[in-house]
Design a protein around this motif. Sequence first.
Motif, PDB file in Angstrom:
ATOM      1  N   VAL A 148       4.705   6.452  -3.049  1.00  0.00           N
ATOM      2  CA  VAL A 148       6.089   6.364  -2.610  1.00  0.00           C
ATOM      3  C   VAL A 148       6.406   7.593  -1.776  1.00  0.00           C
ATOM      4  O   VAL A 148       6.176   8.724  -2.210  1.00  0.00           O
ATOM      5  N   VAL A 149       6.934   7.358  -0.577  1.00  0.00           N
ATOM      6  CA  VAL A 149       7.443   8.433   0.269  1.00  0.00           C
ATOM      7  C   VAL A 149       8.954   8.260   0.324  1.00  0.00           C
ATOM      8  O   VAL A 149       9.448   7.199   0.711  1.00  0.00           O
ATOM      9  N   VAL A 150       9.666   9.301  -0.083  1.00  0.00           N
ATOM     10  CA  VAL A 150      11.128   9.274  -0.052  1.00  0.00           C
ATOM     11  C   VAL A 150      11.586   9.807   1.288  1.00  0.00           C
ATOM     12  O   VAL A 150      11.131  10.864   1.735  1.00  0.00           O
ATOM     13  N   ILE A 151      12.477   9.051   1.914  1.00  0.00           N
ATOM     14  CA  ILE A 151      13.071   9.481   3.182  1.00  0.00           C
ATOM     15  C   ILE A 151      14.581   9.362   3.018  1.00  0.00           C
ATOM     16  O   ILE A 151      15.105   8.268   2.844  1.00  0.00           O
ATOM     17  N   HIS A 198       0.827  -1.204   0.000  1.00  0.00           N
ATOM     18  CA  HIS A 198       0.000   0.000   0.000  1.00  0.00           C
ATOM     19  C   HIS A 198       0.864   1.259   0.000  1.00  0.00           C
ATOM     20  O   HIS A 198       0.354   2.356  -0.258  1.00  0.00           O
ATOM     21  N   LEU A 199       2.154   1.097   0.324  1.00  0.00           N
ATOM     22  CA  LEU A 199       3.075   2.231   0.401  1.00  0.00           C
ATOM     23  C   LEU A 199       4.503   1.713   0.272  1.00  0.00           C
ATOM     24  O   LEU A 199       4.814   0.617   0.764  1.00  0.00           O
ATOM     25  N   ILE A 200       5.354   2.518  -0.361  1.00  0.00           N
ATOM     26  CA  ILE A 200       6.792   2.249  -0.388  1.00  0.00           C
ATOM     27  C   ILE A 200       7.493   3.417   0.289  1.00  0.00           C
ATOM     28  O   ILE A 200       7.290   4.572  -0.092  1.00  0.00           O
ATOM     29  N   LEU A 201       8.292   3.125   1.311  1.00  0.00           N
ATOM     30  CA  LEU A 201       9.182   4.118   1.930  1.00  0.00           C
ATOM     31  C   LEU A 201      10.551   3.887   1.325  1.00  0.00           C
ATOM     32  O   LEU A 201      11.116   2.799   1.449  1.00  0.00           O
ATOM     33  N   SER A 260       2.942   9.883  10.268  1.00  0.00           N
ATOM     34  CA  SER A 260       1.884  10.747   9.736  1.00  0.00           C
ATOM     35  C   SER A 260       2.017  10.929   8.225  1.00  0.00           C
ATOM     36  O   SER A 260       1.011  10.948   7.514  1.00  0.00           O
ATOM     37  N   THR A 261       3.240  11.037   7.718  1.00  0.00           N
ATOM     38  CA  THR A 261       3.437  11.168   6.271  1.00  0.00           C
ATOM     39  C   THR A 261       3.013   9.895   5.558  1.00  0.00           C
ATOM     40  O   THR A 261       2.358   9.939   4.512  1.00  0.00           O
ATOM     41  N   ALA A 262       3.356   8.752   6.126  1.00  0.00           N
ATOM     42  CA  ALA A 262       2.947   7.461   5.535  1.00  0.00           C
ATOM     43  C   ALA A 262       1.428   7.339   5.537  1.00  0.00           C
ATOM     44  O   ALA A 262       0.828   6.937   4.521  1.00  0.00           O
ATOM     45  N   TRP A 263       0.795   7.669   6.626  1.00  0.00           N
ATOM     46  CA  TRP A 263      -0.657   7.558   6.730  1.00  0.00           C
ATOM     47  C   TRP A 263      -1.337   8.471   5.699  1.00  0.00           C
ATOM     48  O   TRP A 263      -2.257   8.039   4.982  1.00  0.00           O
ATOM     49  N   ARG A 264      -0.879   9.730   5.589  1.00  0.00           N
ATOM     50  CA  ARG A 264      -1.465  10.660   4.625  1.00  0.00           C
ATOM     51  C   ARG A 264      -1.298  10.145   3.195  1.00  0.00           C
ATOM     52  O   ARG A 264      -2.226  10.242   2.384  1.00  0.00           O
ATOM     53  N   ALA A 265      -0.130   9.603   2.882  1.00  0.00           N
ATOM     54  CA  ALA A 265       0.124   9.089   1.532  1.00  0.00           C
ATOM     55  C   ALA A 265      -0.817   7.937   1.195  1.00  0.00           C
ATOM     56  O   ALA A 265      -1.357   7.869   0.083  1.00  0.00           O
ATOM     57  N   MET A 266      -1.053   7.046   2.146  1.00  0.00           N
ATOM     58  CA  MET A 266      -1.947   5.922   1.888  1.00  0.00           C
ATOM     59  C   MET A 266      -3.407   6.368   1.806  1.00  0.00           C
ATOM     60  O   MET A 266      -4.175   5.805   1.030  1.00  0.00           O
TER      61      MET A 266
END
Length: 124
Positions: A83-86, A50-53, A115-121
Amino acid sequence: MHKRLILIVDDEADLRAMMQEIFELSGYLVVTTCHGREALDYLMGAPRPHLILLDLTMPVMGGLAFLEELHCGDYPHLTSIPVVVISAVEQFVDLERFGCAGTLIKPASLDDILSTAWRAMERA
Protein backbone atom coordinates in the motif's frame (compact mmCIF):
# COMPACT_ATOMS: atom_id res chain seq x y z
CA MET A 1 3.80 -12.04 -18.49
CA HIS A 2 0.54 -10.70 -17.06
CA LYS A 3 0.08 -7.00 -16.55
CA ARG A 4 0.19 -5.80 -12.97
CA LEU A 5 -3.07 -4.61 -11.43
CA ILE A 6 -3.23 -1.42 -9.37
CA LEU A 7 -6.17 -0.41 -7.17
CA ILE A 8 -6.53 3.35 -6.74
CA VAL A 9 -8.66 4.43 -3.75
CA ASP A 10 -9.36 8.18 -3.78
CA ASP A 11 -12.47 10.33 -3.55
CA GLU A 12 -11.15 12.95 -6.00
CA ALA A 13 -12.57 11.88 -9.38
CA ASP A 14 -10.16 14.00 -11.43
CA LEU A 15 -7.13 12.65 -9.59
CA ARG A 16 -8.38 9.05 -9.93
CA ALA A 17 -8.86 9.52 -13.66
CA MET A 18 -5.44 11.16 -14.10
CA MET A 19 -3.63 8.42 -12.17
CA GLN A 20 -5.57 5.72 -14.00
CA GLU A 21 -4.56 7.17 -17.36
CA ILE A 22 -0.90 7.52 -16.38
CA PHE A 23 -0.67 3.94 -15.10
CA GLU A 24 -2.55 2.50 -18.07
CA LEU A 25 -0.26 4.36 -20.46
CA SER A 26 2.64 2.80 -18.52
CA GLY A 27 1.24 -0.68 -19.14
CA TYR A 28 -0.64 -1.40 -15.91
CA LEU A 29 -4.22 -2.54 -15.41
CA VAL A 30 -6.11 -0.17 -13.12
CA VAL A 31 -9.27 -0.32 -11.02
CA THR A 32 -10.49 2.73 -9.13
CA THR A 33 -12.76 3.14 -6.12
CA CYS A 34 -13.91 6.31 -4.36
CA HIS A 35 -13.58 5.26 -0.68
CA GLY A 36 -12.29 2.50 1.56
CA ARG A 37 -15.58 0.58 1.88
CA GLU A 38 -15.90 0.36 -1.91
CA ALA A 39 -12.28 -0.83 -2.08
CA LEU A 40 -12.88 -3.57 0.51
CA ASP A 41 -16.00 -4.67 -1.34
CA TYR A 42 -13.98 -4.83 -4.56
CA LEU A 43 -11.18 -6.82 -2.91
CA MET A 44 -13.58 -9.47 -1.65
CA GLY A 45 -14.60 -10.66 -5.10
CA ALA A 46 -12.02 -9.52 -7.59
CA PRO A 47 -8.48 -10.35 -8.68
CA ARG A 48 -5.88 -9.44 -6.08
CA PRO A 49 -4.08 -6.21 -7.03
CA HIS A 50 -0.32 -5.92 -7.01
CA LEU A 51 -0.52 -2.49 -5.36
CA ILE A 52 -3.04 -0.23 -3.62
CA LEU A 53 -2.68 3.56 -3.93
CA LEU A 54 -4.64 4.95 -0.99
CA ASP A 55 -5.85 8.41 -0.03
CA LEU A 56 -6.35 9.07 3.69
CA THR A 57 -9.19 11.59 3.76
CA MET A 58 -12.33 10.21 2.10
CA PRO A 59 -16.03 10.01 2.92
CA VAL A 60 -17.71 6.74 3.99
CA MET A 61 -14.41 5.05 4.94
CA GLY A 62 -11.11 6.91 5.01
CA GLY A 63 -7.66 5.47 4.46
CA LEU A 64 -6.79 4.78 8.09
CA ALA A 65 -10.11 3.00 8.67
CA PHE A 66 -9.50 1.00 5.49
CA LEU A 67 -6.05 -0.08 6.69
CA GLU A 68 -7.40 -0.92 10.14
CA GLU A 69 -10.14 -3.09 8.63
CA LEU A 70 -7.76 -4.70 6.16
CA HIS A 71 -5.26 -5.67 8.88
CA CYS A 72 -7.60 -6.41 11.77
CA GLY A 73 -10.60 -7.79 9.90
CA ASP A 74 -11.03 -11.10 8.17
CA TYR A 75 -8.66 -10.38 5.26
CA PRO A 76 -5.37 -12.20 6.00
CA HIS A 77 -4.97 -13.04 2.30
CA LEU A 78 -4.87 -9.32 1.46
CA THR A 79 -2.48 -7.91 4.08
CA SER A 80 0.60 -8.60 1.96
CA ILE A 81 -0.54 -6.27 -0.83
CA PRO A 82 1.78 -3.26 -0.82
CA VAL A 83 0.00 0.00 0.00
CA VAL A 84 1.29 3.43 -0.98
CA VAL A 85 -0.50 6.29 0.77
CA ILE A 86 -0.89 9.47 -1.23
CA SER A 87 -2.52 12.26 0.75
CA ALA A 88 -2.61 16.01 1.25
CA VAL A 89 -2.87 15.38 5.00
CA GLU A 90 0.40 14.34 6.62
CA GLN A 91 -0.96 11.72 9.03
CA PHE A 92 1.82 9.32 8.17
CA VAL A 93 2.87 8.60 11.77
CA ASP A 94 -0.13 6.28 12.28
CA LEU A 95 0.81 4.29 9.19
CA GLU A 96 3.93 2.62 10.59
CA ARG A 97 1.93 -0.15 12.25
CA PHE A 98 0.42 -1.14 8.89
CA GLY A 99 3.75 -1.48 7.10
CA CYS A 100 2.88 0.82 4.21
CA ALA A 101 5.24 0.51 1.27
CA GLY A 102 5.47 4.25 0.71
CA THR A 103 3.96 7.67 1.29
CA LEU A 104 3.50 10.65 -1.01
CA ILE A 105 2.21 14.12 -0.24
CA LYS A 106 -0.32 15.63 -2.65
CA PRO A 107 0.27 17.16 -5.03
CA ALA A 108 2.91 14.61 -6.00
CA SER A 109 4.59 14.65 -9.38
CA LEU A 110 3.68 11.95 -11.87
CA ASP A 111 7.27 10.74 -11.85
CA ASP A 112 7.19 10.38 -8.05
CA ILE A 113 3.89 8.49 -8.17
CA LEU A 114 5.12 6.09 -10.86
CA SER A 115 8.53 5.49 -9.29
CA THR A 116 7.13 4.98 -5.78
CA ALA A 117 4.53 2.53 -7.11
CA TRP A 118 7.14 0.63 -9.10
CA ARG A 119 9.51 0.38 -6.10
CA ALA A 120 6.69 -0.84 -3.84
CA MET A 121 5.72 -3.59 -6.28
CA GLU A 122 9.33 -4.65 -6.83
CA ARG A 123 9.92 -5.04 -3.07
CA ALA A 124 6.75 -7.10 -2.58
